[in-house]
Design an enzyme around this catalytic site. Sequence first.
Site, PDB file in Angstrom:
ATOM      1  N   GLY A   1       0.865  -1.178   0.000  1.00  0.00           N
ATOM      2  CA  GLY A   1       0.000   0.000   0.000  1.00  0.00           C
ATOM      3  C   GLY A   1       0.892   1.215   0.000  1.00  0.00           C
ATOM      4  O   GLY A   1       1.890   1.245  -0.723  1.00  0.00           O
TER       5      GLY A   1
ATOM      6  N   SER B   1       5.884  -5.429  -0.906  1.00  0.00           N
ATOM      7  CA  SER B   1       5.884  -4.027  -1.362  1.00  0.00           C
ATOM      8  C   SER B   1       6.213  -3.051  -0.217  1.00  0.00           C
ATOM      9  O   SER B   1       7.360  -3.004   0.224  1.00  0.00           O
ATOM     10  CB  SER B   1       4.532  -3.744  -2.032  1.00  0.00           C
ATOM     11  OG  SER B   1       4.562  -2.543  -2.732  1.00  0.00           O
ATOM     12  N   ALA B   2       5.261  -2.304   0.307  1.00  0.00           N
ATOM     13  CA  ALA B   2       5.545  -1.376   1.418  1.00  0.00           C
ATOM     14  C   ALA B   2       6.118  -2.130   2.623  1.00  0.00           C
ATOM     15  O   ALA B   2       7.004  -1.621   3.323  1.00  0.00           O
ATOM     16  CB  ALA B   2       4.281  -0.620   1.819  1.00  0.00           C
TER      17      ALA B   2
ATOM     18  N   HIS C   1       8.715  -3.445  -6.936  1.00  0.00           N
ATOM     19  CA  HIS C   1       8.043  -3.197  -8.223  1.00  0.00           C
ATOM     20  C   HIS C   1       9.022  -2.598  -9.238  1.00  0.00           C
ATOM     21  O   HIS C   1       8.640  -1.733 -10.031  1.00  0.00           O
ATOM     22  CB  HIS C   1       6.857  -2.224  -8.072  1.00  0.00           C
ATOM     23  CG  HIS C   1       5.767  -2.699  -7.156  1.00  0.00           C
ATOM     24  ND1 HIS C   1       4.858  -3.653  -7.538  1.00  0.00           N
ATOM     25  CD2 HIS C   1       5.439  -2.334  -5.894  1.00  0.00           C
ATOM     26  CE1 HIS C   1       3.999  -3.841  -6.524  1.00  0.00           C
ATOM     27  NE2 HIS C   1       4.340  -3.072  -5.523  1.00  0.00           N
TER      28      HIS C   1
ATOM     29  N   GLU D   1       8.894  -7.623 -10.107  1.00  0.00           N
ATOM     30  CA  GLU D   1       7.703  -8.339  -9.620  1.00  0.00           C
ATOM     31  C   GLU D   1       7.891  -9.842  -9.821  1.00  0.00           C
ATOM     32  O   GLU D   1       8.223 -10.287 -10.931  1.00  0.00           O
ATOM     33  CB  GLU D   1       6.463  -7.821 -10.337  1.00  0.00           C
ATOM     34  CG  GLU D   1       6.177  -6.376  -9.909  1.00  0.00           C
ATOM     35  CD  GLU D   1       4.932  -5.768 -10.533  1.00  0.00           C
ATOM     36  OE1 GLU D   1       4.439  -6.305 -11.547  1.00  0.00           O
ATOM     37  OE2 GLU D   1       4.458  -4.754  -9.997  1.00  0.00           O
TER      38      GLU D   1
END
Lengths: 236, 236
Positions: A90, A122-123, A159, A194
Amino acid sequence: MLHCILASTSTVYGKPFLNYLLPEIDKLFKNNSEIIFIPFAQPGGISCSDYTAKVSDALAPIDIKVRGLHEFESPIDAISKANGIFVGGGNTFVLLKTIYDLGLFKPLQDALKNGVPYMGTSAGTNICGPTICTTNDMPIVYPPSFESIGIVPFQINPHFIDAEENSTHMGENRETRIAEYLYHNNTPVLGLREGSFIEIKGDSITLKGPLSAPLFRSGSKKEELPTGSDLKIIGL
Amino acid sequence: MLHCILASTSTVYGKPFLNYLLPEIDKLFKNNSEIIFIPFAQPGGISCSDYTAKVSDALAPIDIKVRGLHEFESPIDAISKANGIFVGGGNTFVLLKTIYDLGLFKPLQDALKNGVPYMGTSAGTNICGPTICTTNDMPIVYPPSFESIGIVPFQINPHFIDAEENSTHMGENRETRIAEYLYHNNTPVLGLREGSFIEIKGDSITLKGPLSAPLFRSGSKKEELPTGSDLKIIGL
């Protein structure tokens, strides 16, 4: 002994949410019937409850129960007692600010150092570098610092995407952004495409997944590290 | 009386640096033989001198002389005496941090309010919103605040790009990022596509260039504003 999976993304193209990571998650949390999910990055502004329910559904096939950290009266206490932690993607700024605001920075760092299995996407991966300075996210809130929990000694760019050769868009591409980072900072940056993830087990840090990963260092040319590479050497 | 041009980008695809903006720059600075260029955003890590030389070359055809702010012993004094100011693109965090570090925040704000003609591209446009919270840049340095000089009452997202329908990349697209901003903040966001710019003349704020611009408000659907739109109403 550290035991972490740090993934570039929760979702690879064409597969359901978290699906490609299920075998890794299963191995990571094999001794845990219940893990704590930190939903604070709230992708697209999803509520913490909805985000936790989404993760819970995704992990049901491997029999892992999920409780959202927002459900606990004392999040600090909950992290201190956690047997497994998953931090979802997020917005990295919102995630890190909430971690600071709730006094979770040190408890989270301690939990990881004490060997609580940790999974980040991700985050949740970004915050495991020394700072969040190589996030791709929009700075929608102001955290009290960009310093993050520093489980790996290098910056991660999740990413990671290669420049499009025929792009007509004039905004900076990812490599230019990382070059700008390295103009102002010295910490090396690993781009995680990814599908790639980092596995940390005690002292070992290894690149996993089907792809290679670009490594950027100040004053050096980009290197492509093949999957399976020992990443411990990067920070040295 | 405010007099500003805030452009999405310095360069549109297929044209030389600043070329498409030359008629606007010519009109904006028509009474100034010399303007001050603020090079601190240093795109790609270019030096302040090289960046200033690049701008100087680009403005030579319209007979505008350029002096880089880094050349002055007292940048505050230079801004206070400037007859025209151009802030170029690059990294918005580095730009804003340098503005704070050198004590230029108030002098720059005052200069604009006092009617000194101002031109911004990309990062130079970002800093004219209330905050830099809708920049696309990587947070490579930590500024003391995200508050920016607030010449327009809405947020600007430069280099706005529509989502690619067939993208296989799972990172957030621009609209998702802006939606996340609006989940945590109330200020409306104007996306400026490449080639679009905002003209401010006294009380009037107008969308210019060949394209429409998307406006995002908390709790509302995206609106497409046609070029020529009065933007003053956005902040109300």
